[in-house]
Design a protein around this motif. Structure first.
Motif, PDB file in Angstrom:
ATOM      1  N   ALA A 169     -35.480  27.155  55.399  1.00 41.75           N
ATOM      2  CA  ALA A 169     -34.225  26.163  55.031  1.00 41.75           C
ATOM      3  C   ALA A 169     -35.188  25.318  54.707  1.00 41.75           C
ATOM      4  O   ALA A 169     -35.883  24.019  55.279  1.00 41.75           O
ATOM      5  CB  ALA A 169     -33.354  26.644  56.694  1.00 41.75           C
ATOM      6  N   TRP A 217     -29.316  25.468  55.227  1.00 40.35           N
ATOM      7  CA  TRP A 217     -28.938  25.995  53.901  1.00 40.35           C
ATOM      8  C   TRP A 217     -27.054  25.366  54.183  1.00 40.35           C
ATOM      9  O   TRP A 217     -26.574  25.344  54.793  1.00 40.35           O
ATOM     10  CB  TRP A 217     -28.664  27.347  53.497  1.00 40.35           C
ATOM     11  CG  TRP A 217     -30.494  27.449  54.332  1.00 40.35           C
ATOM     12  CD1 TRP A 217     -30.697  28.693  54.878  1.00 40.35           C
ATOM     13  CD2 TRP A 217     -31.276  27.734  52.537  1.00 40.35           C
ATOM     14  NE1 TRP A 217     -32.315  28.977  54.408  1.00 40.35           N
ATOM     15  CE2 TRP A 217     -32.912  28.856  52.750  1.00 40.35           C
ATOM     16  CE3 TRP A 217     -30.601  27.284  51.098  1.00 40.35           C
ATOM     17  CZ2 TRP A 217     -33.153  28.321  51.536  1.00 40.35           C
ATOM     18  CZ3 TRP A 217     -31.873  27.390  50.451  1.00 40.35           C
ATOM     19  CH2 TRP A 217     -33.368  27.987  50.960  1.00 40.35           C
ATOM     20  N   GLU A 240     -24.389  29.972  52.213  1.00 37.69           N
ATOM     21  CA  GLU A 240     -25.438  31.486  52.749  1.00 37.69           C
ATOM     22  C   GLU A 240     -25.934  31.655  50.466  1.00 37.69           C
ATOM     23  O   GLU A 240     -27.027  32.714  50.612  1.00 37.69           O
ATOM     24  CB  GLU A 240     -24.539  32.834  52.851  1.00 37.69           C
ATOM     25  CG  GLU A 240     -24.829  33.910  53.172  1.00 37.69           C
ATOM     26  CD  GLU A 240     -23.518  35.034  53.862  1.00 37.69           C
ATOM     27  OE1 GLU A 240     -24.590  36.210  54.341  1.00 37.69           O
ATOM     28  OE2 GLU A 240     -23.037  35.208  54.555  1.00 37.69           O
ATOM     29  N   GLN A 281     -28.968  30.315  50.644  1.00 37.01           N
ATOM     30  CA  GLN A 281     -29.730  30.640  51.087  1.00 37.01           C
ATOM     31  C   GLN A 281     -31.016  32.239  50.248  1.00 37.01           C
ATOM     32  O   GLN A 281     -31.842  32.595  50.501  1.00 37.01           O
ATOM     33  CB  GLN A 281     -29.349  31.277  52.624  1.00 37.01           C
ATOM     34  CG  GLN A 281     -30.520  31.797  53.489  1.00 37.01           C
ATOM     35  CD  GLN A 281     -29.866  32.377  54.668  1.00 37.01           C
ATOM     36  OE1 GLN A 281     -28.542  32.848  54.936  1.00 37.01           O
ATOM     37  NE2 GLN A 281     -30.850  32.458  55.676  1.00 37.01           N
ATOM     38  N   GLN A 320     -34.476  31.395  49.362  1.00 36.17           N
ATOM     39  CA  GLN A 320     -35.207  31.861  50.657  1.00 36.17           C
ATOM     40  C   GLN A 320     -36.440  33.100  50.217  1.00 36.17           C
ATOM     41  O   GLN A 320     -36.230  33.786  49.568  1.00 36.17           O
ATOM     42  CB  GLN A 320     -34.603  32.802  52.179  1.00 36.17           C
ATOM     43  CG  GLN A 320     -35.592  32.613  53.185  1.00 36.17           C
ATOM     44  CD  GLN A 320     -34.956  32.297  54.189  1.00 36.17           C
ATOM     45  OE1 GLN A 320     -34.542  30.887  54.549  1.00 36.17           O
ATOM     46  NE2 GLN A 320     -33.965  33.157  55.164  1.00 36.17           N
ATOM     47  N   THR A 333     -35.514  38.751  54.350  1.00 36.07           N
ATOM     48  CA  THR A 333     -35.332  37.932  55.327  1.00 36.07           C
ATOM     49  C   THR A 333     -34.265  39.082  56.560  1.00 36.07           C
ATOM     50  O   THR A 333     -33.017  39.263  56.283  1.00 36.07           O
ATOM     51  CB  THR A 333     -33.956  37.013  55.518  1.00 36.07           C
ATOM     52  OG1 THR A 333     -35.364  35.765  54.799  1.00 36.07           O
ATOM     53  CG2 THR A 333     -33.886  36.048  56.841  1.00 36.07           C
ATOM     54  N   GLY A 356     -34.736  29.705  58.944  1.00 33.27           N
ATOM     55  CA  GLY A 356     -34.348  30.610  57.531  1.00 33.27           C
ATOM     56  C   GLY A 356     -33.565  31.861  58.193  1.00 33.27           C
ATOM     57  O   GLY A 356     -32.609  32.511  57.233  1.00 33.27           O
TER      58      GLY A 356
END
Length: 565
Positions: free
Chosen positions: A255, A260, A263, A266, A270, A306, A335
């Motif tokens: 992050a 972020w 969404e 991210q 990420q 993630t 994150g």
């Protein structure tokens, strides 16, 4: 704090060049790990014969795990050509397809296996050890993939667009029909950003790995500009046309300092590969060649994806509450999905796997990636142990199927689990308290190793002639190389049939120099047991007529040695 002695994290903010944990964590932090959940580990029974050929699909079988409902139906339809090819490769046996719910805890994953996947010991030989999961982490949970991978060869396919599934399947089948013109070697790429984590990674993992693999007659290279890390140099390195094994080590993007914004941001950014302030994400790539037909091992935080909850969340919170973690826990775990956000596979591996000129498989980390996996500390001091990663690269270069190559890494996790269980068992039996420092270090190692996952079909292999690597004899006496002297036993006296077999062998056609006798023997064994010659020849990359001739030579010589016709 002495950063050289600290626990290092391969994570940097998406909008910054400095690591999230600039100084790392003290080595004493691991000793204060929360041990509450460690006794809940489930020990699997092994349903497959570990002495069998792990690369033989007819022996090991291949199956699919897909989400329940219409979404799973569609994903199965998209990869139907791959299912058909794998059915043929496993001798015509039907491909086992399982459907699973979208949410599972580790305990529920273990229960699903007992109640649905392995419902009878009598069917164990028909269970697919190679298992391809379809869908994102919110469709088939990470817990199931980790549980099945304990003794299986498990990979996952996840793409945003349906056409990407079709493109991947087409790429795999195209490479399997082709024959690589040259056998690619291994490329180790380090992002030398002068942080403690990548410096330790280079010294404790990359340099020893290059040296160990260099003792084989291989094309191995150590890449990465030590003065100016740049994504341009990396992209130039992955343009090589020969199928290659790439091992990269870098920070992964987490992050931004302010979090972020959406969404979508991210999910796009990420896990991007960090080159300092420059980051390389899937959105930065087109269809240019990116490791065509190769295998990529990406070591970085969130490189593969993630999770919904980090395995380290409760541990870092405990450190913070006890005053042993000076930083903000949220700066490390920012994150992770919040509230109703879903876990996800990173965009970068999705993009390269969907690329028609991209790799066949990617290995990476879901969750925070620490230096623990290659710099273990449970003995009381930091010890470089890169061999588990070297074995993955070595097995892949031997063109073992990537699922069995990846298992070389997971074996270390299983061994760590056994050691943890033994410590707890001794404590219960003897009424003693386990050494908290040793438990903490082993827990960190176990969690770090279990975070690695395989993306792509676990049955793919490096498209080159199958071979067994042999050490360069010239290096046998080099300092640091352990040499074992083996005294040969005197040969047994030859008897009539054996002499006849030797003479027959002298007159028989010789094995072509580009063939591996061990691989040929496995192929002949399958023919003798009744497997169809076309499937075996395709599996072992030998012309059917040539394989048939070799089988007859082998069979006649063997019968002569036994004194029969």
């Amino acid at each position: 704090m002495q950063t050289a002695d600290a626990l290092q994290l391969l994570l940097t903010p998406d909008d910054d060049a400095e690591p999230v944990l600039i100084d790392g964590l003290s080595i004493g932090a691991a000793a204060r790990a929360d041990t509450t959940d460690r006794k809940k580990d489930v020990t699997l029974e092994h349903f497959w014969d570990e002495t069998g050929d792990p690369d033989d699909l007819e022996e090991q079988r291949w199956g699919v795990i897909a989400p329940e409902g219409a979404a799973g139906d569609r994903l199965i339809a998209l990869i139907q050509p791959l299912i058909d090819a794998r059915r043929e490769a496993q001798g015509g046996h039907e491909v086992m397809i399982d459907r699973v719910p979208s949410a599972m805890s580790p305990e529920e994953a273990a229960r699903w296996r007992k109640q649905h996947f392995d419902v009878s010991v009598e069917l164990a030989r028909d269970l697919p050890r190679y298992q391809l999961i379809l869908g994102d982490l919110n469709e088939v949970p990470l817990a199931l993939q980790q549980h099945q991978a304990t003794d299986g060869f498990v990979g996952r396919l996840c793409f945003r667009e349906e056409r990407a599934y079709e493109a991947y399947v087409d790429k795999v089948l195209r490479w399997e029909r082709a024959r690589a013109e040259a056998a690619g070697g291994a490329r180790f790429f380090t992002v030398h950003d002068r942080t403690a984590a990548t410096t330790i990674g280079y010294r404790s993992l990359v340099q020893p790995a290059v040296a160990q693999l260099g003792r084989y007659k291989l094309d191995v290279a150590d890449l990465g500009d030590q003065d100016e890390p740049s994504p341009d140099a990396f992209l130039e390195a992955v343009k090589r046309r020969e199928p290659t094994v790439l091992f990269s080590i870098s920070h992964g993007a987490g992050a931004p300092r302010g979090g972020w914004k959406t969404e979508g941001d991210q999910r796009d950014r990420q896990g991007a590969m960090s080159f300092g302030r420059d980051k390389l994400s899937g959105g930065d790539l087109g269809d240019a060649p990116f490791l065509p037909g190769g295998i990529w091992f990406m070591l970085a935080c969130y490189g593969a994806g993630t999770p919904d909850v980090s395995a380290y969340w409760h541990w870092l919170e405990r450190l913070k509450q006890s005053g042993h973690f000076g930083g903000q826990t949220q700066s490390v775990l920012a994150g992770l999905p919040q509230g109703d956000q879903r876990p996800f596979i990173a965009r970068l591996p999705q993009t390269v796997l969907a690329n028609p000129n991209g790799p066949l498989a990617v290995m990476g980390h879901v969750d925070l990636a620490w230096t623990y996996s290659f710099q273990e500390r449970d003995t009381g001091r930091a010890m470089s142990r890169p061999s588990k990663f070297v074995e993955v690269v070595r097995a892949t270069l031997e063109t073992s199927r990537v699922g069995s190559s990846f298992r070389e890494l997971l074996k270390a996790s299983i061994v760590t689990n056994v050691e943890l269980t033994s410590l707890y068992d001794d404590a219960e039996r003897l009424g003693a308290t386990p050494d908290p420092a040793r438990l903490g270090h082993l827990w960190m190692l176990r969690q770090d190793l279990s975070g690695y996952v395989l993306l792509g079909d676990p049955a793919v292999r490096l498209p080159a002639m199958r071979r067994r690597l042999k050490k360069d004899a010239a290096s046998a006496g080099e300092p640091g190389v352990r040499v074992h002297e083996v005294r040969a036993q005197a040969p047994l006296p030859a008897v009539g049939p054996a002499v006849a077999a030797e003479r027959q062998a002298e007159d028989a056609p010789k094995l072509p120099p580009d063939m591996d006798i061990d691989d040929v023997e496995r192929a002949i064994g399958k023919l003798l047991s009744g497997s169809p010659i076309k499937a075996v020849a395709s599996e072992h990359d030998i012309e059917p007529k040539q394989l048939s001739a070799l089988k007859e030579i082998y069979r006649k010589a063997g019968r002569a040695a036994l004194g029969v016709k």
